[in-house]
Design a protein around this motif. Structure first.
Motif, mmCIF file in Angstrom:
data_model
loop_
_atom_site.group_PDB
_atom_site.id
_atom_site.type_symbol
_atom_site.label_atom_id
_atom_site.label_comp_id
_atom_site.label_asym_id
_atom_site.label_seq_id
_atom_site.Cartn_x
_atom_site.Cartn_y
_atom_site.Cartn_z
ATOM 1 N N TYR A 67 11.849 8.859 71.558
ATOM 2 C CA TYR A 67 13.020 7.999 71.625
ATOM 3 C C TYR A 67 13.685 7.908 70.250
ATOM 4 O O TYR A 67 13.016 7.733 69.226
ATOM 5 N N ILE A 68 15.002 8.036 70.245
ATOM 6 C CA ILE A 68 15.786 7.968 69.011
ATOM 7 C C ILE A 68 16.782 6.824 69.162
ATOM 8 O O ILE A 68 17.606 6.826 70.088
ATOM 9 N N ASP A 69 16.706 5.857 68.276
ATOM 10 C CA ASP A 69 17.603 4.698 68.327
ATOM 11 C C ASP A 69 18.921 5.049 67.644
ATOM 12 O O ASP A 69 18.962 5.312 66.442
ATOM 13 N N GLY A 70 20.000 5.029 68.421
ATOM 14 C CA GLY A 70 21.318 5.328 67.867
ATOM 15 C C GLY A 70 21.937 4.161 67.117
ATOM 16 O O GLY A 70 23.018 4.314 66.526
ATOM 17 N N LYS A 71 21.307 3.006 67.166
ATOM 18 C CA LYS A 71 21.717 1.828 66.393
ATOM 19 C C LYS A 71 23.176 1.434 66.642
ATOM 20 O O LYS A 71 23.869 0.959 65.757
ATOM 21 N N GLY A 72 23.609 1.654 67.891
ATOM 22 C CA GLY A 72 24.946 1.213 68.282
ATOM 23 C C GLY A 72 26.075 2.104 67.832
ATOM 24 O O GLY A 72 27.254 1.803 68.083
ATOM 25 N N LYS A 73 25.763 3.201 67.163
ATOM 26 C CA LYS A 73 26.826 4.091 66.697
ATOM 27 C C LYS A 73 27.414 4.892 67.853
ATOM 28 O O LYS A 73 26.889 4.911 68.970
ATOM 29 N N THR A 74 28.528 5.564 67.581
ATOM 30 C CA THR A 74 29.247 6.323 68.604
ATOM 31 C C THR A 74 28.713 7.745 68.677
ATOM 32 O O THR A 74 28.564 8.425 67.656
ATOM 33 N N LEU A 75 28.419 8.190 69.899
ATOM 34 C CA LEU A 75 27.966 9.558 70.135
ATOM 35 C C LEU A 75 29.091 10.340 70.810
ATOM 36 O O LEU A 75 29.632 9.915 71.837
ATOM 37 N N LEU A 76 29.465 11.459 70.215
ATOM 38 C CA LEU A 76 30.532 12.314 70.732
ATOM 39 C C LEU A 76 29.996 13.727 70.947
ATOM 40 O O LEU A 76 29.006 14.127 70.324
ATOM 41 N N PRO A 77 30.653 14.499 71.808
ATOM 42 C CA PRO A 77 30.270 15.915 71.888
ATOM 43 C C PRO A 77 30.445 16.570 70.522
ATOM 44 O O PRO A 77 31.307 16.167 69.729
#
Length: 548
Positions: A67-77
């Motif tokens: 599991y990788i926590d994205g910490k609420g950041k935006t994920l884009l292609p």
């Protein structure tokens, strides 16, 4: 904008969660068909996306999952640059960068500062100068370089790569004299006495280039890898490399054979390369993992607007009786396009001026039915200055305009001088083209422009520079929406490379290419989008860049 419902692990019915990673707690966006969908987590394994989740509470629980926590950041292609020059970018990293210098004297001083001990260098090389932003607004001369470097050859290419500036030592090594004749499709600038000034335009640049000792395949491979690592750090997971030699093809294949490609490359073979015919005969280079693909060719019809090399129907507004340069005689251009089509290659033709664009579209209209190659998705690279009557022809012919948003914001202070107001109606005309139903493949043309794709996204949406000028945007009716801009740097750029089923969006079954960034692309102040910072970049599920 739609929310995605949970997608089951359809690709993993028998192996469970082995090798699975899940990035969760993200503000995810992806284009799918004509919409933007949102999600909060994405799962991937063995290089491909296996599931998307709308809510973190839907995530499966297993000790086999990382599991990788994205910490609420935006994920884009992962972003795709549909027109760049990777080797040129790599060379720019290792050579003096003159982008933004404000005078000829400053350029010389920057070369001196970069090469503090020129005696250890056989040639001093650089790129990036632009006389349009200098007070003189005039081409530089060899005289200023001669004062600083009387004995060491210096060769500095203009920002667009369509002109070069040399000193006397370089001219001597290249055998350039007053009697040297300009080649077809190029110009040796000479003074009133007939002496070369040190500036060479388009095809004339080869006269200097050929005097410089070339790199080996291994050296190129090292340079390419360094460049790709830098591009990955800026959010690019794929680049369409616009015009590469057989040696550069070999360098990429060397990297690919060692699984050492940080990002994906969709390559265009350079039609001016001495081994071009053998490259066509060898056919397409493909890859199951799309790390290096070569199935297209790059042909250049004309030069660039800044150096007045773009071919125009009518004279330049700031230079009477000057129409720019066609880099091939019309019959030779037709023959080159037809040969490439007959060999089964997608043809991507550089055309900046309106005359060049008309000529290329005319050739496509005639040759695509003759060669039965409409399905190859032929392209016009730049499509920068168009006659209004030519704009609908892209959709009618099924031709892709491959355009670079930052060209508009870089050229805004120069374009009207070159073209006059009337011709600006068809200049950098993204909205007019989109309204015809075409797909625009966006890019940067790095190192002509900065490689950072968020500069291009910002330019596409605002048509402003980084100082928010001009107010409202330059030729503001041609702006893209945020959705259109993102699509042009992702799924439509992938389409332009026949890769829309592999990359370009975050969907189950596609390659796990995505980036984690610090700004919400759809909610952040549009004037700040160029400041977006890329925290992490994944290509094929591999973390190729991380700031942490």
């Amino acid at each position: 904008m739609k929310k995605l419902s949970a997608v089951l692990f359809a690709l993993l019915p028998t192996i469970g969660f082995a090798n699975t990673q899940i990035i969760h707690n993200v503000n995810g966006y992806t284009p799918t068909k004509n919409e933007i969908h949102q999600f909060s987590a994405v799962a991937f394994a063995n290089g491909k996306i296996t599931a998307l989740y709308q809510d973190n509470s839907e995530l499966p629980k297993s000790d086999d999952i990382t599991y990788i926590d994205g910490k609420g950041k935006t994920l884009l292609p992962g972003l795709i640059d549909a027109h760049g020059h990777v080797l040129g970018y790599g060379l720019g990293i290792s050579r003096v960068n003159l982008m933004g210098v404000t005078s000829e004297l400053e350029a010389v001083k920057k070369v001196q500062a970069f090469y503090q001990d020129p005696s250890q260098q056989s040639w001093l090389l650089g790129r990036g100068w632009n006389q349009v932003i200098w007070p003189s607004n005039s081409f530089p001369t060899k005289a200023s370089l001669d004062k600083a470097f009387p004995n060491t050859p210096v060769w500095l290419k203009r920002v667009d790569g369509h002109a070069g500036w040399a000193n006397t030592a370089a001219l001597k090594l290249a055998g350039i004299k007053a009697s040297t004749i300009s080649p077809s499709g190029g110009e040796i600038i000479k003074d009133n006495n007939g002496e070369p000034t040190g500036v060479f335009i388009d095809n004339a640049m080869y006269l200097i280039d050929k005097a410089i000792e070339p790199m080996s395949v291994t050296q190129e491979a090292q340079m390419l890898k360094q460049a790709m690592n830098s591009l990955a750090s800026q959010g690019l997971t794929s680049v369409h490399d616009a015009g590469i030699s057989k040696q550069t093809i070999d360098a990429y294949q060397l990297l690919a054979s060692h699984n050492a490609m940080p990002i994906r490359i969709y390559a265009m073979a350079d039609a001016t390369d001495k081994e071009f015919d053998s490259t066509l005969k060898q056919g397409h280079i493909t890859s199951d993992i799309a790390d290096f693909v070569m199935r297209s060719v790059k042909i250049s019809a004309d030069g660039a607007l800044g150096s007045r090399g773009a071919a125009l129907h009518k004279s330049y507004s700031d230079k009477d009786n000057h129409h720019g340069l066609l880099l091939h005689e019309p019959e030779a251009l037709t023959a080159l396009i037809e040969k490439s089509m007959q060999a089964g290659f997608q043809v991507n033709t550089h055309a900046i001026g309106d005359k060049a664009n008309t000529l290329v579209l005319d050739n496509y209209e005639t040759l695509m039915p003759k060669t039965k190659t409409k399905a190859l998705r032929h392209r016009v690279e730049h499509a920068q200055i168009l006659q209004l009557s030519d704009i609908p022809r892209f959709a009618q012919l099924g031709v892709i305009p491959s355009m670079q948003a930052t060209h508009a914001t870089s050229d805004k202070n120069m374009a009207e001088d070159r073209l006059g107001k009337a011709r600006l109606g068809g200049a950098y005309a993204w909205r007019k083209l989109l309204n015809t139903g075409v797909k625009i493949a966006n890019g940067s043309d790095f190192p002509v422009e900065y490689a950072n794709p968020f500069y291009g996204l910002h330019a596409a949406i605002t048509r402003q520079d980084h100082n928010n000028q001009p107010l409202g945007g330059w030729l503001e009716k041609e702006k893209m929406t945020r959705q259109e801009a993102l699509v042009s740097f992702t799924i439509d750029a992938a389409y332009a490379g026949h890769q829309e089923h592999q990359i370009g969006s975050i969907e189950v079954g596609k390659m796990a290419d995505f980036i984690l960034v610090d700004k919400d692309f759809f909610k952040a102040d549009e004037t700040t989008l160029w400041q977006t910072n890329v925290s992490k970049t994944w290509v094929g599920g591999n973390l190729v860049h991380s700031q942490e």
